[in-house]
Design a protein around this motif. Structure first.
Motif, PDB file in Angstrom:
ATOM      1  N   LEU A   1       0.822  -1.215   0.000  1.00 62.28           N
ATOM      2  CA  LEU A   1       0.000   0.000   0.000  1.00 62.28           C
ATOM      3  C   LEU A   1       0.857   1.267   0.000  1.00 62.28           C
ATOM      4  O   LEU A   1       0.556   2.228  -0.705  1.00 62.28           O
ATOM      5  N   GLU A   2       1.923   1.256   0.796  1.00 55.87           N
ATOM      6  CA  GLU A   2       2.797   2.427   0.869  1.00 55.87           C
ATOM      7  C   GLU A   2       3.476   2.683  -0.469  1.00 55.87           C
ATOM      8  O   GLU A   2       3.526   3.829  -0.938  1.00 55.87           O
ATOM      9  N   ILE A   3       3.975   1.645  -1.096  1.00 54.75           N
ATOM     10  CA  ILE A   3       4.651   1.806  -2.385  1.00 54.75           C
ATOM     11  C   ILE A   3       3.681   2.332  -3.436  1.00 54.75           C
ATOM     12  O   ILE A   3       3.981   3.278  -4.175  1.00 54.75           O
ATOM     13  N   LEU A   4       2.497   1.732  -3.495  1.00 54.24           N
ATOM     14  CA  LEU A   4       1.505   2.184  -4.473  1.00 54.24           C
ATOM     15  C   LEU A   4       1.095   3.633  -4.227  1.00 54.24           C
ATOM     16  O   LEU A   4       0.982   4.431  -5.161  1.00 54.24           O
ATOM     17  N   LEU A   5       0.879   3.986  -2.961  1.00 55.59           N
ATOM     18  CA  LEU A   5       0.483   5.349  -2.624  1.00 55.59           C
ATOM     19  C   LEU A   5       1.576   6.351  -2.998  1.00 55.59           C
ATOM     20  O   LEU A   5       1.300   7.388  -3.610  1.00 55.59           O
ATOM     21  N   MET A   6       2.816   6.054  -2.644  1.00 51.61           N
ATOM     22  CA  MET A   6       3.907   6.989  -2.913  1.00 51.61           C
ATOM     23  C   MET A   6       4.193   7.093  -4.408  1.00 51.61           C
ATOM     24  O   MET A   6       4.522   8.177  -4.898  1.00 51.61           O
ATOM     25  N   ILE A   7       4.068   5.995  -5.144  1.00 50.78           N
ATOM     26  CA  ILE A   7       4.243   6.069  -6.596  1.00 50.78           C
ATOM     27  C   ILE A   7       3.144   6.948  -7.195  1.00 50.78           C
ATOM     28  O   ILE A   7       3.402   7.783  -8.056  1.00 50.78           O
ATOM     29  N   TRP A   8       1.931   6.791  -6.715  1.00 51.04           N
ATOM     30  CA  TRP A   8       0.826   7.619  -7.206  1.00 51.04           C
ATOM     31  C   TRP A   8       1.050   9.094  -6.872  1.00 51.04           C
ATOM     32  O   TRP A   8       0.871   9.961  -7.721  1.00 51.04           O
ATOM     33  N   VAL A   9       1.467   9.388  -5.626  1.00 47.15           N
ATOM     34  CA  VAL A   9       1.729  10.776  -5.222  1.00 47.15           C
ATOM     35  C   VAL A   9       2.841  11.370  -6.083  1.00 47.15           C
ATOM     36  O   VAL A   9       2.729  12.487  -6.600  1.00 47.15           O
ATOM     37  N   GLY A  10       3.932  10.621  -6.244  1.00 42.14           N
ATOM     38  CA  GLY A  10       5.035  11.095  -7.075  1.00 42.14           C
ATOM     39  C   GLY A  10       4.619  11.305  -8.517  1.00 42.14           C
ATOM     40  O   GLY A  10       5.015  12.286  -9.161  1.00 42.14           O
ATOM     41  N   TYR A  11       3.797  10.393  -9.030  1.00 42.14           N
ATOM     42  CA  TYR A  11       3.297  10.520 -10.395  1.00 42.14           C
ATOM     43  C   TYR A  11       2.478  11.799 -10.549  1.00 42.14           C
ATOM     44  O   TYR A  11       2.671  12.568 -11.496  1.00 42.14           O
ATOM     45  N   GLU A  12       1.580  12.037  -9.600  1.00 42.01           N
ATOM     46  CA  GLU A  12       0.732  13.233  -9.671  1.00 42.01           C
ATOM     47  C   GLU A  12       1.557  14.514  -9.562  1.00 42.01           C
ATOM     48  O   GLU A  12       1.309  15.485 -10.280  1.00 42.01           O
ATOM     49  N   ILE A  13       2.547  14.524  -8.677  1.00 42.06           N
ATOM     50  CA  ILE A  13       3.410  15.707  -8.535  1.00 42.06           C
ATOM     51  C   ILE A  13       4.183  15.942  -9.825  1.00 42.06           C
ATOM     52  O   ILE A  13       4.284  17.069 -10.315  1.00 42.06           O
ATOM     53  N   GLY A  14       4.727  14.871 -10.388  1.00 44.76           N
ATOM     54  CA  GLY A  14       5.460  14.987 -11.647  1.00 44.76           C
ATOM     55  C   GLY A  14       4.592  15.511 -12.777  1.00 44.76           C
ATOM     56  O   GLY A  14       5.024  16.353 -13.574  1.00 44.76           O
ATOM     57  N   ARG A  15       3.363  15.036 -12.844  1.00 45.27           N
ATOM     58  CA  ARG A  15       2.454  15.496 -13.906  1.00 45.27           C
ATOM     59  C   ARG A  15       2.081  16.967 -13.711  1.00 45.27           C
ATOM     60  O   ARG A  15       1.935  17.705 -14.678  1.00 45.27           O
ATOM     61  N   ILE A  16       1.944  17.396 -12.440  1.00 47.20           N
ATOM     62  CA  ILE A  16       1.666  18.813 -12.169  1.00 47.20           C
ATOM     63  C   ILE A  16       2.799  19.689 -12.705  1.00 47.20           C
ATOM     64  O   ILE A  16       2.573  20.762 -13.249  1.00 47.20           O
ATOM     65  N   PHE A  17       4.042  19.193 -12.569  1.00 50.31           N
ATOM     66  CA  PHE A  17       5.194  19.935 -13.078  1.00 50.31           C
ATOM     67  C   PHE A  17       5.384  19.767 -14.581  1.00 50.31           C
ATOM     68  O   PHE A  17       6.325  20.321 -15.156  1.00 50.31           O
ATOM     69  N   GLY A  18       4.531  18.957 -15.216  1.00 51.41           N
ATOM     70  CA  GLY A  18       4.624  18.767 -16.654  1.00 51.41           C
ATOM     71  C   GLY A  18       5.671  17.757 -17.082  1.00 51.41           C
ATOM     72  O   GLY A  18       6.135  17.777 -18.220  1.00 51.41           O
TER      73      GLY A  18
END
Length: 140
Positions: free
Chosen positions: A81-98
């Motif tokens: 759960l932690e890995i999936l959550l952090m990958i999702w958070v990182g993915y969303e942050i990265g997409r926000i930065f383009g």
């Protein structure tokens, strides 16, 4: 060096993990350093990799298969759960930065590894490694 020593003493007296002081010192120095200490990018990369290897090695010394068996299923579920959550958070942050998709996923992977590593290091400094929640954290 004086500021580094004072910050370490301050965090120690406030009963905070020294790893937080180290992070703060590094951040502060990077903002206020007018003289580049290392100009070769390859040297910086090598030192960063060496630091991570040493940190992971020190955490590996705390690892025990007996402890892992004790918290096995719970640690497996929590880690997943932690890995999936952090990958999702990182993915969303990265997409926000383009950023590109793979760069965003890589950011999430880095976050999932570093978050547990810092927590384990902080628990060791606080002397909480024998607690039940600490054993679960080591299992994760």
């Amino acid at each position: 060096m004086i500021v580094a020593g004072l910050v370490t003493i301050l965090f120690h007296r406030l009963k905070q993990p020294v790893v937080l002081a180290t992070s703060w010192r590094s951040y502060y120095r990077s903002l206020h350093s007018s003289v580049p200490l290392i100009q070769n990018r390859a040297t910086i990369d090598t030192l960063a990799e060496l630091g991570m290897i040493l940190l992971m090695f020190s955490l590996g010394l705390e690892f025990s298969l007996r402890k892992l068996r004790k918290v096995g299923l719970t640690a497996f579920i929590a880690a997943t759960l932690e890995i999936l959550l952090m990958i999702w958070v990182g993915y969303e942050i990265g997409r926000i930065f383009g950023w590109k998709v793979m760069d965003s996923v890589f950011l999430g992977a880095m976050l999932s590894i570093s978050s547990t590593t810092i927590i384990v290091k902080a628990l060791g400094e606080l002397g909480k490694t024998k607690e039940n929640f600490a054993e679960l954290t080591f299992g994760i």
